[in-house]
Design a protein around this motif. Sequence first.
Motif, PDB file in Angstrom:
ATOM      1  N   LYS A 423       0.837  -1.210   0.000  1.00 59.82           N
ATOM      2  CA  LYS A 423       0.000   0.000   0.000  1.00 59.82           C
ATOM      3  C   LYS A 423       0.867   1.253   0.000  1.00 59.82           C
ATOM      4  O   LYS A 423       0.554   2.242  -0.671  1.00 59.82           O
ATOM      5  CB  LYS A 423      -0.927  -0.001   1.213  1.00 59.82           C
ATOM      6  N   HIS A 424       1.955   1.224   0.774  1.00 57.27           N
ATOM      7  CA  HIS A 424       2.866   2.375   0.765  1.00 57.27           C
ATOM      8  C   HIS A 424       3.430   2.614  -0.633  1.00 57.27           C
ATOM      9  O   HIS A 424       3.586   3.762  -1.064  1.00 57.27           O
ATOM     10  CB  HIS A 424       4.012   2.146   1.748  1.00 57.27           C
ATOM     11  N   ALA A 425       3.734   1.513  -1.341  1.00 54.34           N
ATOM     12  CA  ALA A 425       4.277   1.664  -2.694  1.00 54.34           C
ATOM     13  C   ALA A 425       3.245   2.329  -3.608  1.00 54.34           C
ATOM     14  O   ALA A 425       3.580   3.201  -4.415  1.00 54.34           O
ATOM     15  CB  ALA A 425       4.694   0.301  -3.245  1.00 54.34           C
ATOM     16  N   GLU A 426       1.977   1.921  -3.460  1.00 58.69           N
ATOM     17  CA  GLU A 426       0.917   2.543  -4.251  1.00 58.69           C
ATOM     18  C   GLU A 426       0.803   4.034  -3.927  1.00 58.69           C
ATOM     19  O   GLU A 426       0.496   4.847  -4.805  1.00 58.69           O
ATOM     20  CB  GLU A 426      -0.421   1.856  -3.970  1.00 58.69           C
ATOM     21  N   ASP A 427       1.057   4.391  -2.669  1.00 57.50           N
ATOM     22  CA  ASP A 427       0.956   5.788  -2.244  1.00 57.50           C
ATOM     23  C   ASP A 427       2.204   6.611  -2.558  1.00 57.50           C
ATOM     24  O   ASP A 427       2.252   7.807  -2.268  1.00 57.50           O
ATOM     25  CB  ASP A 427       0.679   5.856  -0.735  1.00 57.50           C
ATOM     26  N   GLY A 428       3.254   5.962  -3.110  1.00 55.61           N
ATOM     27  CA  GLY A 428       4.454   6.686  -3.496  1.00 55.61           C
ATOM     28  C   GLY A 428       5.423   6.971  -2.371  1.00 55.61           C
ATOM     29  O   GLY A 428       6.201   7.921  -2.453  1.00 55.61           O
ATOM     30  N   LEU A 429       5.422   6.133  -1.317  1.00 56.60           N
ATOM     31  CA  LEU A 429       6.310   6.393  -0.177  1.00 56.60           C
ATOM     32  C   LEU A 429       7.772   6.436  -0.584  1.00 56.60           C
ATOM     33  O   LEU A 429       8.510   7.354  -0.220  1.00 56.60           O
ATOM     34  CB  LEU A 429       6.098   5.334   0.906  1.00 56.60           C
ATOM     35  N   THR A 430       8.213   5.451  -1.340  1.00 54.00           N
ATOM     36  CA  THR A 430       9.638   5.356  -1.633  1.00 54.00           C
ATOM     37  C   THR A 430      10.117   6.494  -2.526  1.00 54.00           C
ATOM     38  O   THR A 430      11.297   6.858  -2.498  1.00 54.00           O
ATOM     39  CB  THR A 430       9.965   4.014  -2.305  1.00 54.00           C
ATOM     40  N   THR A 431       9.232   7.064  -3.327  1.00 51.63           N
ATOM     41  CA  THR A 431       9.647   8.182  -4.188  1.00 51.63           C
ATOM     42  C   THR A 431       9.420   9.531  -3.529  1.00 51.63           C
ATOM     43  O   THR A 431      10.088  10.514  -3.874  1.00 51.63           O
ATOM     44  CB  THR A 431       8.888   8.139  -5.519  1.00 51.63           C
ATOM     45  N   GLY A 432       8.511   9.598  -2.568  1.00 50.71           N
ATOM     46  CA  GLY A 432       8.171  10.886  -1.980  1.00 50.71           C
ATOM     47  C   GLY A 432       8.582  11.070  -0.547  1.00 50.71           C
ATOM     48  O   GLY A 432       8.089  11.961   0.143  1.00 50.71           O
ATOM     49  N   LEU A 433       9.512  10.222  -0.071  1.00 47.20           N
ATOM     50  CA  LEU A 433       9.883  10.255   1.341  1.00 47.20           C
ATOM     51  C   LEU A 433      10.455  11.607   1.753  1.00 47.20           C
ATOM     52  O   LEU A 433      10.148  12.130   2.830  1.00 47.20           O
ATOM     53  CB  LEU A 433      10.905   9.147   1.627  1.00 47.20           C
TER      54      LEU A 433
END
Length: 555
Positions: A423-433
Amino acid sequence: MGQHRAAHRRSRYGLILGSLGVTVAVVLAGWLGVMLVTGGFGDRCEGQVTLTVAAAPGIEPAVAEFAGEQPERLENRCVRVDVQAHDSSTMAATLSTPNLDPGAAIWVPESTMQVRRIAERREGIQPQNPSLASTPVVFGVAEDEAERMGWPGARPDWAELVDPEGGQVVAGTTDPTYDPAAAAALLGIQAAVPDAPAATAALRSLSEHRVDDSRKLFEHLPDGGLEPALTAFPTSEQQVLRHNQEHERGSGLSVVASYPAQPTPWLDYPFVVLPDADESQRRAADRLLSRLREPAFEEALGRQGLRTTDGRLTGSRDADNRIDASPRAPSPQPSRDEASAALERWAAVDASGRVLNVIDVSGSMATEVPGTGRTRMQVTIEAAKRGVGLFKPSTEYTLWEFSTKLEGDKDYRQVVPWKPMSKHAEDGLTTGLDSLLSAPQGATGLYDTTLAAYREATGSWKPGRTNVVIIMTDGRNEDDGITRERLLTELRQLSSAQRPLPIVFIGLGTDVDPAELNDIAKATGGFVSLAPQVTDIEQIFFSTLSKLRCPTGDC
């Protein structure tokens, strides 16, 4: 002439009376409708009691059908029963989070195992509740594979299905920490494969073929189009029945149910009154439960492919031998310790985690790292982005940041809530940290933050996962909050060998106090990884995660 006037008057009077008659009829009809809806002549509802039921999708249609058939009254108030389909694992996550409103007074999940886990975290939830229905946990086997193994003369054996050396079967599973059918299957496999090394090999093979989205489980059949392609997987008899309604025998998506020879917990759909229900809702719940125990409800269950609480499947199923519709005695629910042990064994081979990650955003993190043109903060964020990308999609992750007085007097705040990494990946966590974290400022409120993070992680600890707190900092405690002695005392009181939860520090640069970090980490069974050269943090982070996945080094 006089006759003409008289006829004209009679015509006008007829029209007037006719119109009045229609109006009176409409008013009477409306009044009668109100009387009937409100309970009768002179017997109006004085208010309303709303009973919201959050039911697992598999049983929601049966409960909704039956709950709506008999409107109830409670002390002259109308009772409205609102039955809603809710994913049980999502509802469990809501109930385990303090101060989140579940939006329901009644919860009907698939399994008592789910309720017992939540009862440990949310006061007022009873671990044992009346069951509404049942369905056996089975292995769904692709029909071609079942025929190769002797069906319809004999159904495939569980020990054969999970044996990675046994032949052509490709067995996989959903995540048992979320899916109660998969969790029950772990106990069934343990009974079917008593040899410990063989059982471990079976679990490891299942883990290698794990499906992250249980809603698409049947799409992983060989003709379903999704990878990994599976020929066998744990599910429920009801799910096999529902799936096969759309896939006739002989089709590439037809599934045969394999029943366990050893006792394996069934799904039992407990009726749980939630702690925030008021007295009127509790009384309405008692009445609803009484109605759901009537014989007619058993027929509603049968229409959904569910069995009664004593193991009978109503309706005619003789034409389809892909399931065994004969009456069966439901297997009892496991004890809390039995369920936890099975999930811990799974965690040892699957290494799904539950990670609370805390990143230092104090002013010193703005220091430039020599030779890089980047700050400590920027280097740390890049390492964190790549590090969290190593987590399995099923790993649950939350991110905090800390310095001093970030929220009022608190030195810390949550940046992203607990969610699976998928779910975090869908929300863009790794790109928007980097856009989520605050600009570096303030001092280092290490002790208060560490205790708050450990309290949060212990309060939401989950069996079947590697639970851990990872704190990334470049300094030592600079806050006037709790003392080190008090911190260590409280951490030792919170930590438990039965619920392992280490604190792991990643120390950045040369300003950290290794002795300070080691004392704190050891109080929880954790460890410290140091990166004196901040540019080494990425490798240090990866090494730390490797230790967590295989703490004994023999994986």
